[in-house]
Design a protein around this motif. Structure first.
Motif, mmCIF file in Angstrom:
data_model
loop_
_atom_site.group_PDB
_atom_site.id
_atom_site.type_symbol
_atom_site.label_atom_id
_atom_site.label_comp_id
_atom_site.label_asym_id
_atom_site.label_seq_id
_atom_site.Cartn_x
_atom_site.Cartn_y
_atom_site.Cartn_z
ATOM 1 N N GLU A 159 -56.621 -22.385 64.353
ATOM 2 C CA GLU A 159 -55.870 -23.650 63.780
ATOM 3 C C GLU A 159 -54.634 -23.501 63.679
ATOM 4 O O GLU A 159 -53.668 -22.451 62.435
ATOM 5 N N GLU A 160 -53.215 -23.941 64.598
ATOM 6 C CA GLU A 160 -52.268 -24.006 64.178
ATOM 7 C C GLU A 160 -51.874 -24.918 63.252
ATOM 8 O O GLU A 160 -52.609 -26.011 63.321
ATOM 9 N N ILE A 161 -50.143 -25.002 63.346
ATOM 10 C CA ILE A 161 -49.955 -26.155 61.902
ATOM 11 C C ILE A 161 -49.848 -27.628 62.619
ATOM 12 O O ILE A 161 -49.033 -28.224 61.835
ATOM 13 N N PHE A 162 -50.090 -27.346 64.000
ATOM 14 C CA PHE A 162 -49.638 -28.447 64.816
ATOM 15 C C PHE A 162 -50.560 -29.180 64.422
ATOM 16 O O PHE A 162 -50.778 -30.293 65.632
ATOM 17 N N GLY A 163 -51.878 -28.951 64.035
ATOM 18 C CA GLY A 163 -53.244 -29.776 63.590
ATOM 19 C C GLY A 163 -54.329 -30.077 65.095
ATOM 20 O O GLY A 163 -54.467 -28.546 65.439
ATOM 21 N N ASP A 164 -54.380 -30.956 66.041
ATOM 22 C CA ASP A 164 -55.591 -30.251 67.295
ATOM 23 C C ASP A 164 -54.577 -29.596 67.957
ATOM 24 O O ASP A 164 -54.973 -29.782 69.296
ATOM 25 N N ARG B 148 -39.665 -40.987 73.221
ATOM 26 C CA ARG B 148 -39.479 -41.589 72.057
ATOM 27 C C ARG B 148 -39.744 -40.156 70.779
ATOM 28 O O ARG B 148 -40.067 -40.608 70.136
ATOM 29 N N TRP B 149 -40.589 -39.718 71.657
ATOM 30 C CA TRP B 149 -40.720 -37.751 70.711
ATOM 31 C C TRP B 149 -39.333 -37.932 69.589
ATOM 32 O O TRP B 149 -38.913 -37.623 68.677
ATOM 33 N N LEU B 150 -38.494 -37.585 70.854
ATOM 34 C CA LEU B 150 -36.780 -37.189 71.160
ATOM 35 C C LEU B 150 -36.125 -37.996 69.693
ATOM 36 O O LEU B 150 -35.978 -37.413 68.758
ATOM 37 N N GLU B 151 -36.357 -39.177 69.863
ATOM 38 C CA GLU B 151 -35.825 -40.593 69.136
ATOM 39 C C GLU B 151 -36.912 -39.953 67.905
ATOM 40 O O GLU B 151 -35.795 -40.326 66.874
ATOM 41 N N LYS B 152 -38.017 -40.058 67.980
ATOM 42 C CA LYS B 152 -38.351 -40.059 66.157
ATOM 43 C C LYS B 152 -38.447 -38.739 65.681
ATOM 44 O O LYS B 152 -37.695 -38.373 64.628
ATOM 45 N N ARG C 171 -44.047 -28.075 75.226
ATOM 46 C CA ARG C 171 -43.104 -26.614 74.040
ATOM 47 C C ARG C 171 -41.830 -27.480 72.999
ATOM 48 O O ARG C 171 -42.222 -27.019 72.263
ATOM 49 N N LEU C 172 -41.038 -27.891 73.978
ATOM 50 C CA LEU C 172 -40.083 -28.785 73.614
ATOM 51 C C LEU C 172 -40.316 -29.646 72.208
ATOM 52 O O LEU C 172 -40.069 -29.256 71.000
ATOM 53 N N LEU D 121 -39.523 -28.815 68.025
ATOM 54 C CA LEU D 121 -39.291 -30.170 67.572
ATOM 55 C C LEU D 121 -40.185 -30.369 66.283
ATOM 56 O O LEU D 121 -40.109 -30.518 65.051
ATOM 57 N N MET D 122 -41.305 -30.922 66.250
ATOM 58 C CA MET D 122 -42.273 -31.037 65.351
ATOM 59 C C MET D 122 -42.202 -30.068 64.244
ATOM 60 O O MET D 122 -42.593 -30.010 63.124
ATOM 61 N N GLN D 123 -42.694 -28.568 64.949
ATOM 62 C CA GLN D 123 -42.262 -27.566 63.920
ATOM 63 C C GLN D 123 -40.976 -27.661 62.898
ATOM 64 O O GLN D 123 -41.855 -27.046 61.552
ATOM 65 N N HIS D 124 -40.432 -27.980 63.310
ATOM 66 C CA HIS D 124 -39.147 -28.635 62.445
ATOM 67 C C HIS D 124 -38.742 -29.518 61.348
ATOM 68 O O HIS D 124 -38.012 -29.331 60.957
#
Length: 931
Positions: free
Chosen positions: A74-79, A205-209, A177-178, A182-185
């Protein structure tokens, strides 16, 4: 025969032994065994010394479950499912793009790119345009390297699109992937949709957040964006205003740039001036010790004047062609031939023909054609070993020679171990040269690949390669029937889904003409068929993985009612085949809880998440990233219920765990820590007694145990125990850990008497040293109880099973589902001892807890009802047995309704633990020992 085969080998070994970093693998035995030993050694070096994976994650664990060997990665991105292959492909694409040592006068372009980054917001994307092979990828990769060097606070996300229709050109995969990068950082862990349409829609919305959380600029670079399938439709977010700290740069070919994008600020790559042309050709020639005369240089200057002949790729290829002839051939003659080629495709044709002429036989020329054509018609390329299997007449010597030339002359390159065309123009040339008859020839080569990968499937060899290629090939050939059959191969679909190729899998089903519900039903039917042939623990664990994959896939499609049953089935199989406290059970509980969250059944979800958290803490320790995952999930759940204070507490706890894990992982990449590890191992060799060294010995023992190297594991674990007894005293809890681990090892080796003795010692220490509800005490109690049961010492097992119930009651309260599970385990034991009277109240109490916790239609309720039916049947109370069995069957029927999509959402869940062979048989009920 345990001897060095020759004097030269002996000399080689002696020489190597003086080299500091050399590793000799001393092996006597079969070839396959030796290869496996080499593989294991290389894998360990990569994981520990290159990637910096830490062993200390195993530090506080008992090994009875062997969790790290079987728990899914399992990776650090949850599911979120992350494909390391796709990520590796991008890293290699970046390295290849930046390979050239010539800057080609890029300084003027660098200034323009720097101006874009510095310009005030809002600013539209910058378009880098030029003809095919004009150096766009090279420019961007060189500039990325400069930015990474001079602006460390700038986050740069890049994506290099390969050939059209390859995996790297799929819009949903690019956006996913992008987003994940972003989540990783940004330390953000949130549920991410897998639905391709929603993913593309939600990206702005993800990019803004995420950009709001990043301190510094974010630069997104997409090379060859016009090669993305339906680029204008899927990249609509580019037209919207970008967040203040985000800059976007995309490169396109002039001819294929969408009309709407042409209004953006544009940096156009001009053809090379002759100074750059000359330096590029000189660099290629000097590498082969070739010197051009003044006359030859003038001839080149006259030739390289048009846009197509001053193109960076054309000039590179021209230099390589001249250098290749070198001192052995006639440079004037080859120059004359090159001057007749007015574009890159025709120059590639000249290169191919010169390679053909250098081959000694028609057979080799035929193989050259086959290799190029079969690579061209594949989805993502072909590996060397696949070529050898496709063409048995192809020797490795011939293949190596051909590939060397094709790679040297920029026709082919390697990406993630696969051979593919280095540039689109090379593939266009191959089609012109070998495929003049068009689709018929392409179809014949595709059929060859279809037969090859189909043969692999028939041997049960479902690899990422067959999953990547076969469905795509059927799609290209519009063979819906074979595509349908291929998709119903559960391992093919599982492979695609687990690597995050969700959009691809969905597009195949759409081509077959199946809607989501009928697809779900077909998958479930296939699984039921597959289950009929499953025997043994290994195949049942594999089956549980398949059920989980199906459940997750259906959840991502929004088919919540149909997702419950496969996830529930996966949970039940894992609890039975492994252990109710195994980390994979936590994985099942987590996934099932995720469905209930989406279904807004928050009470059910909370119970499941808490169970998953408990198991993860017991298995991995309280500071493990998987514990952080469960804390995050619970925090999100509380937030949805407006329980902000509870959510905040859990988030803080999770953040600390993740921060510590990341810091630990990051520091491992440094030389200081490698030196520290080396010193540590030296101290171990010298026999220095310290608690830290004892712990390291324990870790090494655990590592070897997980690799199934039991003899070496035993040596380390014994040394750890001896050192701990000397340093800490024989009653210290750390000694109990070593005893427990050694006991688990002897249990694995079926030395049950030794295991029993060590478990008993560990239990004695932990009972005296630890709190009565401590997880470590619970673990030893559980594993010793299971061992007693296995050895037939049921009388000795009973008090331990009773203690397990007691510990769980103290830990979670008397009405927790974990207590019910412990009660059922004790009841099963009593039934094996023919003490049905003692078992009855335990089953009844467990049933009440399950009903109160999960509702009356939950599979665990059904399972307990069946066990109670068995007791009633054996006591002669057939009427009660029939009534209980009828209720159990109603739960079974609810599962069927859920899978066919006809159930209403009022059921909390449904499913069934075991299938009953016949409703009419007198032996209809399950044996008590099933759990």
């Amino acid at each position: 025969d345990d001897r060095v085969s020759s004097v030269s080998v002996q000399q080689l070994i002696e020489q190597i032994s003086y080299v500091n970093k050399a590793k000799i693998i001393d092996h006597v035995g079969g070839v396959e065994e030796g290869a496996h030993e080499i593989y294991s050694c290389v894998e360990k070096i990569i994981k520990q010394d290159i990637l910096g994976c830490e062993i200390t994650e195993l530090e506080g664990k008992d090994m009875g479950n062997k969790e790290d060997s079987t728990a899914p990665e399992e990776e650090i991105f949850g599911d979120v499912l992350w494909d390391t292959h796709d990520e590796q492909e991008q890293m290699e694409a970046f390295q290849q793009a930046s390979n050239s040592t010539c800057e080609l006068g890029f300084e003027k372009y660098f200034e323009r790119l720097n101006d874009l980054v510095a310009a005030p917001a809002p600013i539209p994307p910058l378009l880098v345009s030029g003809g095919p092979g004009s150096g766009k990828s090279l420019l961007l990769s060189k500039w990325i390297q400069l930015q990474q060097k001079h602006s460390p606070n700038t986050l740069i996300l890049y994506h290099f699109v390969g050939r059209p229709m390859s995996t790297s050109s799929e819009s949903a995969l690019i956006i996913k992937r992008l987003t994940l990068k972003l989540m990783q950082h940004s330390w953000l862990v949130s549920p991410l949709t897998f639905d391709p349409a929603k993913l593309l829609e939600e990206f702005p919305r993800w990019l803004e957040k995420l950009s709001a959380r990043h301190h510094g600029s974010i630069i997104i670079i997409i090379d060859s964006i016009d090669q993305i399938q339906q680029a204008e439709k899927h990249m609509k977010w580019l037209i919207d205003p970008l967040p203040v700290n985000v800059r976007v740069i995309v490169s396109v070919n002039v001819e294929t740039c969408p009309q709407a994008w042409r209004l953006w600020p544009t940096l156009h790559l001009d053809p090379l001036n002759f100074k750059d042309v000359k330096s590029l050709i000189s660099a290629e020639c000097s590498s082969a010790n070739v010197k051009l005369t003044k006359e030859q240089e003038k001839k080149l200057e006259r030739h390289c004047r048009s846009a197509t002949t001053c193109n960076a790729l054309y000039v590179t290829l021209l230099g390589k062609t001249i250098a290749c002839v070198g001192n052995t051939g006639n440079i004037d003659e080859i120059l004359q031939q090159c001057c007749q080629c007015q574009d890159t495709v025709s120059l590639y044709r000249l290169v191919l023909r010169s390679i053909q002429e250098s081959l000694q036989s028609d057979k080799e020329k035929g193989l050259l054609r086959e290799i190029l054509c079969v690579i061209g018609v594949s989805h993502n390329g072909v590996s060397e070993s696949e070529l050898m299997e496709l063409y048995p007449e192809l020797t490795f010597a011939v293949l190596a020679s051909l590939l060397h030339r094709l790679h040297k002359m920029c026709l082919l390159t390697y990406g993630c171990g696969l051979l593919k065309f280095q540039h689109l123009q090379a593939w266009e040339m191959v089609k012109l040269e070998y495929m003049e008859e068009g689709e018929n020839v392409i179809s014949a080569y595709r059929q060859k690949l279809v037969e090859y990968f189909t043969m692999q499937l028939s041997r049960d060899r479902v690899t990422w390669r067959s999953a990547d290629e076969l469905p795509w090939l059927f799609q290209q050939q519009s063979d819906k029937q074979k595509l349908h059959k291929c998709l119903l191969n559960l391992f093919v679909s599982q492979n695609l889904y687990k690597r995050g190729h969700f959009a691809e899998l969905l597009s195949y089903w759409q081509l077959v003409g199946k809607d989501k519900s009928s697809m779900a039903a077909e998958y479930f039917d296939s699984l039921k068929e597959y289950e009929k042939n499953c025997e043994g623990e290994e195949s049942m664990i594999c089956l549980a993985d398949l059920y989980e994959t199906l459940g997750r896939f259906l959840k991502d499609l929004g088919l919540l009612s149909q997702a419950v049953a496969p996830l529930q089935r996966s949970l039940e199989i894992r609890e039975t085949a492994l252990d109710p406290d195994h980390p994979r059970v936590a994985q099942s509980l987590h996934q099932l809880a995720g469905v209930y969250v989406q279904w807004k059944k928050f009470g059910n979800a909370e119970q499941l998440y808490k169970q998953a958290l408990e198991i993860s803490e017991n298995a991995y320790g309280a500071e493990h990233p998987r514990v952080a995952r469960e804390l995050d999930a619970l925090a999100t759940l509380y937030q949805k219920q407006n329980k902000y204070e509870q959510a905040e507490q859990l988030r803080k706890k999770s953040f600390k765990i993740r921060q510590r894990a990341a810091r630990q992982k990051g520091s491992l990449c440094g030389f200081a820590l490698l030196r520290q590890r080396a010193l540590q191992l030296e101290e171990l060799t010298l026999g220095k007694d310290t608690p830290d060294n004892a712990r390291t010995l324990n870790e090494l023992g655990v590592l070897y145990y997980l690799q199934n190297n039991l003899e070496t594991a035993e040596l380390f674990l014994k040394r750890s125990l001896e050192m701990r007894e000397r340093v800490l005293g024989s009653d210290h809890p750390d000694c109990a850990q070593s005893l427990n681990n050694l006991a688990a090892l002897y249990n694995e080796k079926k030395h049950y008497d030794k295991a029993e003795e060590l478990y008993e010692k560990a239990l004695d220490i932990r009972r005296r040293a630890l709190a009565p509800d401590h997880p470590s005490l619970a673990y030893t109690v559980k594993h010793l109880a299971v061992l007693y049961k296995k050895m037939g010492k049921l009388d000795k097992a009973v008090p331990l099973y009773e203690l397990a119930v007691e510990i769980r009651q103290k830990s979670f309260g008397p009405k927790h589902p974990s207590v019910a599970t412990a009660l059922v385990n004790l009841a099963v034991l009593y039934c094996q001892m023919k003490k049905q009277i003692e078992a009855l109240p335990l089953y009844e109490r467990a049933l009440k807890i399950y009903e109160d916790s999960f509702g009356h239609m939950h599979p665990r309720v059904g399972e307990t009802l069946k066990n109670l039916a068995v007791l009633s049947y054996e006591r002669g109370d057939f009427e009660k047995a029939a009534e209980l069995y009828k209720r159990a069957m109603e739960i079974k029927e609810a599962e069927t309704l859920l899978i066919s999509g006809k159930a209403t959402s009022r059921h909390s869940s449904s499913g069934d633990t075991f299938s009953l062979k016949s409703a009419l048989s007198p032996n209809v009920f399950l044996e008590h020992g099933q759990r």
